[in-house]
Design a protein around this motif. Sequence first.
Motif, PDB file in Angstrom:
ATOM      1  N   GLU B  90       0.824  -1.373  -0.102  1.00 48.94           N
ATOM      2  CA  GLU B  90       0.006  -0.027   0.003  1.00 48.94           C
ATOM      3  C   GLU B  90       0.798   1.227  -0.083  1.00 48.94           C
ATOM      4  O   GLU B  90       0.606   2.268  -0.431  1.00 48.94           O
ATOM      5  CB  GLU B  90      -0.934   0.149   1.441  1.00 48.94           C
ATOM      6  CG  GLU B  90      -2.014  -0.999   1.212  1.00 48.94           C
ATOM      7  CD  GLU B  90      -3.089  -0.480  -0.062  1.00 48.94           C
ATOM      8  OE1 GLU B  90      -2.692  -0.752  -1.110  1.00 48.94           O
ATOM      9  OE2 GLU B  90      -4.176  -0.387   0.421  1.00 48.94           O
ATOM     10  N   ARG B 184      -5.431   2.555   3.943  1.00 47.73           N
ATOM     11  CA  ARG B 184      -5.625   3.041   2.543  1.00 47.73           C
ATOM     12  C   ARG B 184      -4.656   4.100   2.219  1.00 47.73           C
ATOM     13  O   ARG B 184      -4.187   4.657   3.214  1.00 47.73           O
ATOM     14  CB  ARG B 184      -7.098   3.705   2.470  1.00 47.73           C
ATOM     15  CG  ARG B 184      -8.062   2.740   2.548  1.00 47.73           C
ATOM     16  CD  ARG B 184      -9.364   3.437   2.057  1.00 47.73           C
ATOM     17  NE  ARG B 184      -9.307   3.894   0.887  1.00 47.73           N
ATOM     18  CZ  ARG B 184      -9.885   3.274  -0.316  1.00 47.73           C
ATOM     19  NH1 ARG B 184     -10.640   2.460   0.084  1.00 47.73           N
ATOM     20  NH2 ARG B 184      -9.590   3.848  -1.372  1.00 47.73           N
TER      21      ARG B 184
ATOM     22  N   ARG C 156      -8.802  -3.088  -0.013  1.00 51.12           N
ATOM     23  CA  ARG C 156      -8.334  -2.875  -1.227  1.00 51.12           C
ATOM     24  C   ARG C 156      -7.148  -3.956  -1.236  1.00 51.12           C
ATOM     25  O   ARG C 156      -6.448  -4.437  -2.427  1.00 51.12           O
ATOM     26  CB  ARG C 156      -7.393  -1.621  -0.984  1.00 51.12           C
ATOM     27  CG  ARG C 156      -8.195  -0.628  -1.634  1.00 51.12           C
ATOM     28  CD  ARG C 156      -7.321   0.788  -1.478  1.00 51.12           C
ATOM     29  NE  ARG C 156      -6.041   0.423  -1.804  1.00 51.12           N
ATOM     30  CZ  ARG C 156      -5.554   1.314  -3.157  1.00 51.12           C
ATOM     31  NH1 ARG C 156      -6.175   1.796  -3.863  1.00 51.12           N
ATOM     32  NH2 ARG C 156      -4.282   0.916  -3.376  1.00 51.12           N
TER      33      ARG C 156
END
Lengths: 227, 205, 375
Positions: B90, B184, C156
């Motif tokens: 990420e 995120r 995600r």
Amino acid sequence: MTLPDGQEEEAQGDAGAAPETPPPAEAAAPTPKPAAERPARPAKEAEPKEAPRIPPPAGSINEILAAAVPGVAMLAYMVPTLQGEAVAVEVGRDDLVPVMTAARDDKRLDLKYLRCLSGVDWQDEGLEVVYHLSSFTTRHQLTVKTRVTYDDPVVPSLASLFPAANWHERETRDMFGIVFDGHPNLVPLLLPDDMTDHFPLRKDNPLQEIEEWQGENLREGAGEGEE
Amino acid sequence: MAEVIAQKAPPATTPEKQIEGAPVVVPEREKTGVEREAERLTPAPYEPGTALYRQVLPGIMQMPVDALLAFARESSLWPMTFGLACCAIEMIATYMPHHDLDRFGIVPWPSPRQSDVMIVSGTVTKKMAPAVKLLYEQMPNPKWVIAMGACATNGGPYTRYDRVLQGVDKIIPVDVYVPGCPPRPEALMDGFIALQHKIMEERSK
Amino acid sequence: MVAEHEQGLDIVDMPINMGPQHPSTHGVFRMVLVISGEKVVDVTPHIGYMHRGGEKLMEAMDYRQGIGYADRTEYLAQFSAELGYCLAVEKLMGIEVPERAEYIRIILTELNRLSSHFMFMGAFGIDSGLFGTSFTYAFREREYIQDVFEEVSGDRLMYAYFRVGGLAWEVTDNFTQRVHEVLKKTQKGIKDLDDLLTKNEIFMARCQNIGAFTADRAIAYGLSGPLLRASGVNWDLRRDEPYSIYPRFTFQIPVGNYGDVYDRYLVRLEEMRQSVSIIEQALEKLPPEGPIVPEKMPRRLRTPPGEVYAKVESPRGEWGVYLVSKGGDKPYRLKMRSPSFCNLSALREMTVGQFLADAVMILGSMDIVLCDVDR
């Protein structure tokens, strides 16, 4: 939705355990049946503790193996795989090297591919090492197991037969303390060098507790401000 | 240059009937390539002193030195690429053009000696802990640490295993904690902005 | 090893430490190379810097919580890991997964294979010298695929969407459309990366004849996945030991000739195209309506005593789950056979004798995931 048997038993047990306290008139609890009329509960001891050992059908590869290494005591049964079932064989520790050599070299078996080597800690019954072999040419699959005791956790090493076993054996030694006799380089693989005294995957090794002193190391003024 | 070209231009064609007193209409003709180029290269008229930025900002800007230094430091934080585990994916996704971190001035830099921020992204095990501490000590001051993800904050989902360090703040001081598993990319950007605010607030320390 | 030079100087082999933190993005992996000039004489890989005890923790988690741990172990091919775990438990419990759930599982697993191979292309391009170009291309494609995953599962990266018996919840209404769109963009992305890398002279010079591994050695070392296929062994678990509903799809298995780094790259590139074809077939055959969990699903997941070894073909190789159960709702022993661990054990034999710069290429071509190696 059907509930498994355990919960149904508990529901009946609760209803049957309150004959002394009369149910209140407003509650719609059904009156418990007298003991003679209750259906017999299946005894909890009847739940299987071990999987049933189904012997393999005639013509399975354990017969070829037994013929290749005569005089070796092996216990054969079937274990499930995603495609059906495969043969598993339990041998004694001293017979391991001849059995694996025969499995690899015999042309009818040709089990050259060592897929997986794992250790299992059966607490009272010792430690077990499980080898999964398979073959590309004959499409056979075989599981070989061997058991050792806690006092003498030594298993002969297969690193010279199967180079794939090299790292797997180092890892199993780190995790369980099983010493592989004849391994060229039995140094810790996964654990730090100074932390190999206790073996993480043994059942008597508990998980660590969550420590609560997170806040002590923060710098001054941390946590203040709008973010 | 323009006058020279006009002299050599061919004469305009005259209409067939010429009415007395009526003006001669000369049809527009296309400019030649040379004329277009000449127009392009002629500099626009400019009077010195009328640049836009001078009208917006005066010539002298006043700012305390510590605010200036903090502004400079926060606008160009260079993190050391220290991707340990899943949070590294990420973190890389945050550097990539979809959620760009380069627009904040954040350029990933592999060497600890030339970086400002260390993003600890991933679980720190007890085997890795000395290396983390060494890398932190190799970074020159001023330096900051962002603990990205649950594992770096307090051990995360692996906290009950006894070979896992329960949070990287046990060995190095952390400035910003970014929660999530993995956080995120927007959360990591929020963490960077929080670090920028922190740098500006703590500028006199 | 010390060699005497003519003028009385000693030439000594130099140990070099590629430490746990190095700029390539493979994670915390340490190699101690001993080089003589530019040639590598010895390699000692040191792993364990990411050993987080996934196996021990999974013994304390029941069959629903364990899916999250399976995700985090194989963090680039999460659906393969979840699929392996769920298949093992379903086999022990004797649960049959409904059709629609099977098709959706396959679609998502193959999309995950695409995104994992994109990551490989990106990182491999960086290892070979492209300073970030292939990475940006690859992540652009991964973002499209991750958008679909996020719409379906909510996260995600760590999806935790498969459940024992099927899926967690129904997919979105426009799932088929979205996957079609993503496939179009992905095909363009594959073509972009292909044009960038495959016939590139520098890339070919850096990849060909590096780290060649014959088929016998590959089998002996227990390699699997693209490494095994690049060495010439025609073996893919989806076709040879099929699980789920793979027998209903027709696809080809790319097999290499030389077993070198270039072959592994080509095998993965071709696998991406085959994955696209599998997804298209699955989308056509996807039942438009149907349950996603079986009707008689027990509320508490208890497995009967027994053992099973379930193996799936993850983008890295054979991901296996050896599950030993003694009854109850937690596994007694869960061993994750990770492909990266077995592939990495062959690093020494592949790298000795090559140049130092090629050692990086060989490590990159193995496409290891450190959480998988150390579990």
